[in-house]
Design a protein around this motif. Structure first.
Motif, PDB file in Angstrom:
ATOM      1  N   ALA A 196      -4.468   8.031   6.317  1.00  0.00           N
ATOM      2  CA  ALA A 196      -3.252   7.345   6.767  1.00  0.00           C
ATOM      3  C   ALA A 196      -3.515   5.886   7.085  1.00  0.00           C
ATOM      4  N   THR A 197      -4.592   5.609   7.822  1.00  0.00           N
ATOM      5  CA  THR A 197      -4.871   4.229   8.200  1.00  0.00           C
ATOM      6  C   THR A 197      -5.340   3.415   6.996  1.00  0.00           C
ATOM      7  N   ASP A 218      -2.330   2.473   5.092  1.00  0.00           N
ATOM      8  CA  ASP A 218      -1.646   1.456   5.887  1.00  0.00           C
ATOM      9  C   ASP A 218      -2.258   0.082   5.604  1.00  0.00           C
ATOM     10  N   GLY A 271       1.070   4.988   9.462  1.00  0.00           N
ATOM     11  CA  GLY A 271       0.334   4.939   8.213  1.00  0.00           C
ATOM     12  C   GLY A 271       0.816   5.971   7.208  1.00  0.00           C
ATOM     13  N   ILE A 272       1.169   7.163   7.699  1.00  0.00           N
ATOM     14  CA  ILE A 272       1.667   8.225   6.814  1.00  0.00           C
ATOM     15  C   ILE A 272       3.008   7.831   6.202  1.00  0.00           C
ATOM     16  N   ALA A 316       2.521   5.345   3.511  1.00  0.00           N
ATOM     17  CA  ALA A 316       1.982   5.967   2.303  1.00  0.00           C
ATOM     18  C   ALA A 316       3.065   6.726   1.540  1.00  0.00           C
ATOM     19  N   CYS A 331      -2.829   8.808  -3.408  1.00  0.00           N
ATOM     20  CA  CYS A 331      -2.098   9.500  -2.345  1.00  0.00           C
ATOM     21  C   CYS A 331      -2.122  11.009  -2.552  1.00  0.00           C
ATOM     22  N   ILE A 388      -1.213  13.155   0.740  1.00  0.00           N
ATOM     23  CA  ILE A 388      -0.051  12.490   1.329  1.00  0.00           C
ATOM     24  C   ILE A 388       1.194  13.156   0.746  1.00  0.00           C
ATOM     25  N   TRP A 406       6.562  16.941   4.841  1.00  0.00           N
ATOM     26  CA  TRP A 406       6.136  16.671   6.216  1.00  0.00           C
ATOM     27  C   TRP A 406       6.841  17.604   7.193  1.00  0.00           C
TER      28      TRP A 406
END
Length: 394
Positions: free
Chosen positions: A194-195, A198, A282-283, A286, A335, A340, A346
């Motif tokens: 995630a980061t 980002d 970050g997620i 993405a 990703c 991701i 999610w």
């Protein structure tokens, strides 16, 4: 063709200390700034022993410290209030943030409000100018992602209206940034992904931005190359210190780049998702990045082609259009490898998401970031992009 600024101002921390074991310099540098420190961190950093380590490094230089470890999520205004109350009660004169972007952003807000007063939201869109020198702030990131240690931006959620406030003023720039890649080794795989994306988003958006200029471009290109070549290495082998080091440098460069240019449509759309559905920053970046690049491509083919060159490992001949497509396809594949998912995967309920889209589109436009995109979307186009992102297939 993207028009870039011809006159620009460069802002950065007064001192940046980078490299393995740089964390050990915190005591020496804090001693130059104050006598009693407030450490702003989170429960995870505390459990890993980093807060105690920071305390010990400060004590060796004769500094006392108290800790605020209440940053338990994306930064919200109540964290700022709580941290400020502790700083004032303990009469601290220097702040040290230790953690991810949430800790650093919270500390930035505390540092400014402590000397300039008011509510952190007052500073949004320059409604209130932070003209008094903030409390000195040493920012120490433990992730390679937000680049917040090198920016004059803080993002704090207003809990009364669920709006992520993007606040940018020179006073929010940390006094000193200490970037030690060894601190990032403990990042779990999901946080690393995630980061990392980002940071890549920061680099890409600052390069595509209508506010880009020669200084930000150099940093963005270097950051993109470092991140593209190392993000999957650190995802698959978290103890690869060389790759961690490259990611930390890339993240810092990306932060410097977007802070001196801007972010654009991805971040504008991402903040409302985070505020309303509590998806980590970050997620959500993405989840949005490939779809936004597809939308923007026609207005920035040459710049996306520059990104595509970093994915062209065989050095094959491609037209700019093909390189731009390679960039987008490669990011989608990246990703996918790092798991991701889209917004539906999610776990966001479709009806709730669709009901929120008009507000998210309005909040995104109000943030100002979409106006920096190579292709500026209408409110209706933003609504459609949110719908695409909900079901997007990587």
């Amino acid at each position: 063709m993207i028009q870039t600024k011809t006159i620009f101002t460069v802002n950065s921390p007064g001192t940046m200390i980078y490299g393995r074991d740089a964390f050990e310099k915190v005591g020496v540098n804090a001693k130059k700034l104050g006598t009693r420190a407030l450490i702003v961190s989170d429960p995870i950093m505390d459990s890993l022993g980093f807060v105690n380590q920071c305390n010990s490094l400060l004590k060796t230089q004769g500094l006392e410290a108290v800790s605020y470890i209440g940053v338990s999520s994306e930064p919200i205004d109540s964290f700022v209030t709580e941290g400020l109350e502790l700083l004032q009660a303990q009469e601290c004169d220097v702040i040290i943030s230790l953690g991810g972007g949430s800790c650093i952003d919270t500390a930035k807000a505390i540092a400014v409000v402590a000397t300039n007063g008011g509510y952190i939201g007052d500073y949004m869109k320059m409604q209130k100018l932070a003209d008094k020198t903030p409390i000195p702030h040493i920012a120490i990131p433990t992730t390679a992602g937000t680049g917040s240690e090198a920016t004059d931006v803080t993002v704090i959620t207003n809990t009364s209206n669920e709006v992520k406030m993007m606040i940018k003023q020179p006073a929010f720039m940390p006094t000193i940034a200490i970037v030690d890649p060894i601190l990032t080794i403990t990042s779990p795989q999901a946080i690393t992904a995630a980061t990392g994306v980002d940071a890549l988003s920061h680099a890409i958006e600052s390069y595509l931005s209508r506010l880009a200029h020669p200084y930000s471009n150099v940093l963005a290109l270097s950051a993109m190359e470092l991140i593209v070549n190392n993000i999957l290495k650190v995802y698959e082998h978290g103890d690869d210190i060389d790759a961690r080091e490259a990611m930390s440098l890339g993240s810092m460069q990306a932060g410097l780049s977007f802070s001196n240019a801007s972010v654009a449509l991805v971040h504008g759309m991402s903040r409302p998702i985070g505020a309303l559905f509590h998806v980590p920053h970050g997620i959500s970046n993405a989840m949005l990045l490939p779809a936004v690049l597809e939308y923007s491509k026609d207005a920035c083919v040459d710049r996306l082609a520059d990104l595509g060159k970093f994915f062209n490992k065989e050095g094959q001949y491609f037209t700019p259009e093909e390189l731009a497509d390679l960039a987008i396809v490669s990011i989608k594949e990246m990703c996918k490898i790092m798991n991701i998912g889209n917004l539906q995967q999610w776990g966001i309920e479709k009806d709730a998401f669709y009901e929120a889209i008009p507000k998210m589109a309005a909040d995104a436009i109000a943030s100002g970031s979409p106006a920096n995109n190579p292709k500026v979307p209408t409110h209706e186009e933003l609504i459609e992009l949110y719908k695409i992102a909900y079901h997007y297939e990587f």
